[in-house]
Design a protein around this motif. Structure first.
Motif, PDB file in Angstrom:
ATOM      1  N   GLY A 176      -0.127  -7.576   5.794  1.00  0.00           N
ATOM      2  CA  GLY A 176      -1.021  -6.449   5.594  1.00  0.00           C
ATOM      3  C   GLY A 176      -1.108  -5.957   4.158  1.00  0.00           C
ATOM      4  O   GLY A 176      -1.896  -5.063   3.863  1.00  0.00           O
ATOM      5  N   ALA A 177      -0.318  -6.532   3.259  1.00  0.00           N
ATOM      6  CA  ALA A 177      -0.344  -6.081   1.860  1.00  0.00           C
ATOM      7  C   ALA A 177      -1.610  -6.538   1.138  1.00  0.00           C
ATOM      8  O   ALA A 177      -1.976  -5.970   0.111  1.00  0.00           O
ATOM      9  N   LEU A 216       0.214   2.423   4.809  1.00  0.00           N
ATOM     10  CA  LEU A 216      -0.927   1.559   4.504  1.00  0.00           C
ATOM     11  C   LEU A 216      -0.804   0.238   5.268  1.00  0.00           C
ATOM     12  O   LEU A 216      -1.782  -0.238   5.863  1.00  0.00           O
ATOM     13  N   LEU A 217       0.377  -0.348   5.275  1.00  0.00           N
ATOM     14  CA  LEU A 217       0.591  -1.600   6.002  1.00  0.00           C
ATOM     15  C   LEU A 217       0.276  -1.416   7.489  1.00  0.00           C
ATOM     16  O   LEU A 217      -0.400  -2.254   8.094  1.00  0.00           O
ATOM     17  N   TRP A 218       0.776  -0.330   8.071  1.00  0.00           N
ATOM     18  CA  TRP A 218       0.548  -0.086   9.492  1.00  0.00           C
ATOM     19  C   TRP A 218      -0.950   0.066   9.782  1.00  0.00           C
ATOM     20  O   TRP A 218      -1.460  -0.493  10.756  1.00  0.00           O
ATOM     21  N   LEU A 256       7.793  -2.926  12.394  1.00  0.00           N
ATOM     22  CA  LEU A 256       7.264  -3.052  11.038  1.00  0.00           C
ATOM     23  C   LEU A 256       8.152  -2.284  10.053  1.00  0.00           C
ATOM     24  O   LEU A 256       8.466  -2.791   8.968  1.00  0.00           O
ATOM     25  N   ARG A 257       8.569  -1.079  10.433  1.00  0.00           N
ATOM     26  CA  ARG A 257       9.444  -0.269   9.560  1.00  0.00           C
ATOM     27  C   ARG A 257      10.752  -0.998   9.284  1.00  0.00           C
ATOM     28  O   ARG A 257      11.216  -1.051   8.141  1.00  0.00           O
ATOM     29  N   GLN A 258      11.346  -1.587  10.313  1.00  0.00           N
ATOM     30  CA  GLN A 258      12.609  -2.308  10.138  1.00  0.00           C
ATOM     31  C   GLN A 258      12.431  -3.531   9.236  1.00  0.00           C
ATOM     32  O   GLN A 258      13.260  -3.776   8.354  1.00  0.00           O
TER      33      GLN A 258
END
Length: 181
Positions: free
Chosen positions: A16-17, A111-113, A134-136
């Motif tokens: 997602g970056a 932003l990624l999420w 995703l956070r992990q």
């Protein structure tokens, strides 16, 4: 005078970056080929990444990823987008250090999420709580991404072309990577 790319630019960072989108725009701007390591793995295996993960496992996928990176880094300088996990491997970082330059597209978790939450093509996010997963992943990977040669911050308000310009400007500071102007 035309700019000449001396080394392969390897786009690294989280899913997602914008590695593929920005990498593609950067390749067009520099007049070089764009490659995507995930696409090359899919072609070689004749199956999708989720299918590879399901059938052969992540270890098998990561081994193919290293083979593909090595092959592409031996070729003509290009812009190469990698999967989010590629840069985690010390072997892959060493390959990139030897023959290319790593550019981390740094984006914050929110932003990624926003970018990945509706995608079904992310095998690592097929969990009960994909946002937490995703956070992990983000927290585990950021220290390794920070080893990249160049860091360019993503911004939600910048277009893909503007992000590619930011990366090109960062590369222009490196005469070992990009020469001419």
């Amino acid at each position: 005078m035309m700019q000449r790319l001396k080394k392969t630019v390897v786009m690294v960072g989280m899913m997602g970056a914008g590695k593929s989108a920005v990498g593609n725009a950067l390749a067009r701007a520099l007049g070089v080929a764009f490659r995507d390591s995930d696409d090359e793995i899919v072609k070689a295996a004749s199956r999708s990444i989720p299918e590879i993960f399901e059938r052969d496992g992540e270890a098998f996928f990561r081994a193919r990823e290293t083979e593909v990176l090595a092959r592409l880094l031996r070729g003509a300088p290009c812009v190469l987008s990698t999967g989010g996990g590629a840069y985690l491997s010390e072997a892959n970082r060493a390959l990139i250090r030897e023959s290319g330059v790593a550019v981390w597209l740094r984006a914050d978790l929110d932003l990624l999420w926003q970018r990945v939450r509706h995608k079904t093509t992310r095998p690592l996010l097929r969990t009960a709580n994909p946002r937490e997963t995703l956070r992990q992943l983000y927290e585990a990977r950021v220290p390794l991404y920070s080893l990249a040669d160049i860091v360019v911050d993503s911004a939600a308000d910048l277009s893909i072309e503007e992000m590619a310009q930011k990366v090109a400007a960062a590369l222009a500071q490196r005469p070992d990577v990009l020469e001419g102007e």
